[in-house]
Write an enzyme that holds these catalytic residues in place. Sequence first.
Site, PDB file in Angstrom:
ATOM      1  N   LYS A 169       0.534  -4.431   8.854  1.00  0.00           N
ATOM      2  CA  LYS A 169       1.839  -4.065   8.306  1.00  0.00           C
ATOM      3  C   LYS A 169       2.537  -3.175   9.332  1.00  0.00           C
ATOM      4  O   LYS A 169       1.969  -2.179   9.781  1.00  0.00           O
ATOM      5  CB  LYS A 169       1.695  -3.335   6.978  1.00  0.00           C
ATOM      6  CG  LYS A 169       3.019  -3.040   6.274  1.00  0.00           C
ATOM      7  CD  LYS A 169       2.775  -2.486   4.862  1.00  0.00           C
ATOM      8  CE  LYS A 169       4.083  -2.347   4.089  1.00  0.00           C
ATOM      9  NZ  LYS A 169       4.938  -1.249   4.571  1.00  0.00           N
ATOM     10  N   PRO A 205       0.851  -1.194   0.000  1.00  0.00           N
ATOM     11  CA  PRO A 205       0.000   0.000   0.000  1.00  0.00           C
ATOM     12  C   PRO A 205       0.884   1.241   0.000  1.00  0.00           C
ATOM     13  O   PRO A 205       1.834   1.324   0.779  1.00  0.00           O
ATOM     14  CB  PRO A 205      -0.772  -0.123   1.316  1.00  0.00           C
ATOM     15  CG  PRO A 205       0.120  -0.932   2.208  1.00  0.00           C
ATOM     16  CD  PRO A 205       0.850  -1.885   1.301  1.00  0.00           C
ATOM     17  N   MET A 206       0.594   2.184  -0.889  1.00  0.00           N
ATOM     18  CA  MET A 206       1.395   3.410  -0.970  1.00  0.00           C
ATOM     19  C   MET A 206       0.473   4.602  -1.198  1.00  0.00           C
ATOM     20  O   MET A 206      -0.286   4.623  -2.160  1.00  0.00           O
ATOM     21  CB  MET A 206       2.431   3.302  -2.097  1.00  0.00           C
ATOM     22  CG  MET A 206       3.518   2.272  -1.840  1.00  0.00           C
ATOM     23  SD  MET A 206       4.665   2.097  -3.243  1.00  0.00           S
ATOM     24  CE  MET A 206       3.655   1.083  -4.361  1.00  0.00           C
ATOM     25  N   GLY A 227       7.206  -2.321  -2.986  1.00  0.00           N
ATOM     26  CA  GLY A 227       6.639  -0.982  -2.920  1.00  0.00           C
ATOM     27  C   GLY A 227       7.209  -0.067  -3.980  1.00  0.00           C
ATOM     28  O   GLY A 227       6.837  -0.126  -5.150  1.00  0.00           O
ATOM     29  N   ARG A 228       8.162   0.761  -3.590  1.00  0.00           N
ATOM     30  CA  ARG A 228       8.685   1.798  -4.488  1.00  0.00           C
ATOM     31  C   ARG A 228       9.325   1.241  -5.754  1.00  0.00           C
ATOM     32  O   ARG A 228       9.458   1.956  -6.751  1.00  0.00           O
ATOM     33  CB  ARG A 228       9.683   2.667  -3.719  1.00  0.00           C
ATOM     34  CG  ARG A 228       9.039   3.537  -2.631  1.00  0.00           C
ATOM     35  CD  ARG A 228      10.065   4.194  -1.739  1.00  0.00           C
ATOM     36  NE  ARG A 228      10.812   3.223  -0.943  1.00  0.00           N
ATOM     37  CZ  ARG A 228      11.944   3.490  -0.314  1.00  0.00           C
ATOM     38  NH1 ARG A 228      12.481   4.698  -0.401  1.00  0.00           N
ATOM     39  NH2 ARG A 228      12.540   2.557   0.398  1.00  0.00           N
ATOM     40  N   ASN A 236       9.339  -6.847   3.608  1.00  0.00           N
ATOM     41  CA  ASN A 236       9.159  -5.618   2.838  1.00  0.00           C
ATOM     42  C   ASN A 236      10.352  -4.694   3.055  1.00  0.00           C
ATOM     43  O   ASN A 236      10.975  -4.717   4.107  1.00  0.00           O
ATOM     44  CB  ASN A 236       7.848  -4.941   3.280  1.00  0.00           C
ATOM     45  CG  ASN A 236       7.623  -3.579   2.653  1.00  0.00           C
ATOM     46  OD1 ASN A 236       7.457  -2.583   3.347  1.00  0.00           O
ATOM     47  ND2 ASN A 236       7.624  -3.505   1.338  1.00  0.00           N
ATOM     48  N   GLY A 237      10.663  -3.900   2.036  1.00  0.00           N
ATOM     49  CA  GLY A 237      11.739  -2.916   2.131  1.00  0.00           C
ATOM     50  C   GLY A 237      12.873  -3.191   1.175  1.00  0.00           C
ATOM     51  O   GLY A 237      13.489  -4.257   1.234  1.00  0.00           O
ATOM     52  N   CYS A 250       3.450   3.240   8.932  1.00  0.00           N
ATOM     53  CA  CYS A 250       3.726   4.523   8.280  1.00  0.00           C
ATOM     54  C   CYS A 250       4.585   5.410   9.181  1.00  0.00           C
ATOM     55  O   CYS A 250       4.239   5.667  10.336  1.00  0.00           O
ATOM     56  CB  CYS A 250       2.423   5.241   7.948  1.00  0.00           C
ATOM     57  SG  CYS A 250       2.683   6.827   7.103  1.00  0.00           S
ATOM     58  N   GLN A 270      -6.498  -0.969   3.449  1.00  0.00           N
ATOM     59  CA  GLN A 270      -5.661  -0.660   4.609  1.00  0.00           C
ATOM     60  C   GLN A 270      -6.226   0.524   5.387  1.00  0.00           C
ATOM     61  O   GLN A 270      -6.502   1.576   4.816  1.00  0.00           O
ATOM     62  CB  GLN A 270      -4.221  -0.347   4.208  1.00  0.00           C
ATOM     63  CG  GLN A 270      -3.327  -0.242   5.452  1.00  0.00           C
ATOM     64  CD  GLN A 270      -1.926   0.242   5.173  1.00  0.00           C
ATOM     65  OE1 GLN A 270      -1.743   1.410   4.850  1.00  0.00           O
ATOM     66  NE2 GLN A 270      -0.940  -0.644   5.311  1.00  0.00           N
TER      67      GLN A 270
END
Length: 327
Positions: free
Chosen positions: A141, A17-18, A226-227, A202-203, A102, A72
């Site tokens: 998350k 989720p972004m 993600g990114r 994640n990351g 976040c 989310q």
Amino acid sequence: MIKIGNIELSSNVILAPMSNITDLEFRKLVKRFGAGLVVSEMIASRAMIMKSRQSMQKCAIMHDDPTSACVQLAGCEPDVIADAAKMNEDMGAKIIDLNFGCPAKKVVGGYAGSALMRDERLATKIFEATVKAVKIPVTVKMRMGWDDNTKNAPTLAVIAASSGVQMVTVHGRTRCQFYSGNANWDFIRVVKEAVKIPVIANGDITNFAKAKEALQKSGADGIMVGRGVYGKPWLISQIAYYLKTGKEKPAPSIAEQLDIIIKHYDAIIDYYGKSVGVPIARKHIIWYSSGLPSSAEFRCAVNLMNDPIAVKEKIAEFYMSVMDANK
């Protein structure tokens, strides 16, 4: 294969989720590239129960597939989050994800996001209230912890699992790191060993090699990208193919990329309308074109354009010039 409650994922590669990125049209696009699960943008629970226009737009889902209907929620009030979760369930959501990760100052300042990792009693109340409020699976998350002195993700994961949460995703940084340094995938293994529910790493997962390394080091059941998908929504399918076969899947050709971009652009304009859609589309256009010849000039030109037809024509013109140069 990963199961979240009674929902089985077709792939262990998940779209993160972004905020301002994973809107409905982007999730549709990435899902077509084989993501096992796509998650909505973070939605403030209080805004959700007030039915603000923005929150209602963010929670829009694809009803034909439960792995495309994960919403989310963020917040710090157990009853409000629970009400927002039930509201989304009633509207068709099949999975509720809780945001405990976040790092943004605005979110943390409201005692939400990764700030929740500092209050395990409140976290427990949120887990229990949300799980009790809905019949669909609840996931969470989080980060490793608030800072290097409070890496309590393993403890919080145990609390979550004991409360009925059915999957945990861990970003391998603390809140205080934001996005600096490198993601610590080794630490995620500690979380994995602490619980029996699926754990997702994640990351910094931006290519094939990093995806494989993240899985190996973390021992996680899957990965969340993600990114890395900025301008490369097809990366999800490339990573999934590599993890399954050990072979690299080439990126779409320039002609294929043009087709992807135009369809994505049209979908954005149709969904948001011309005045709102063009500014939203710009960031995607910039990411798509990054690294291509003369892309800087192209991006400057697009940034000055507001007419949706002119922007679309400029996209086609630019990509045709790239194809001509490659002949």
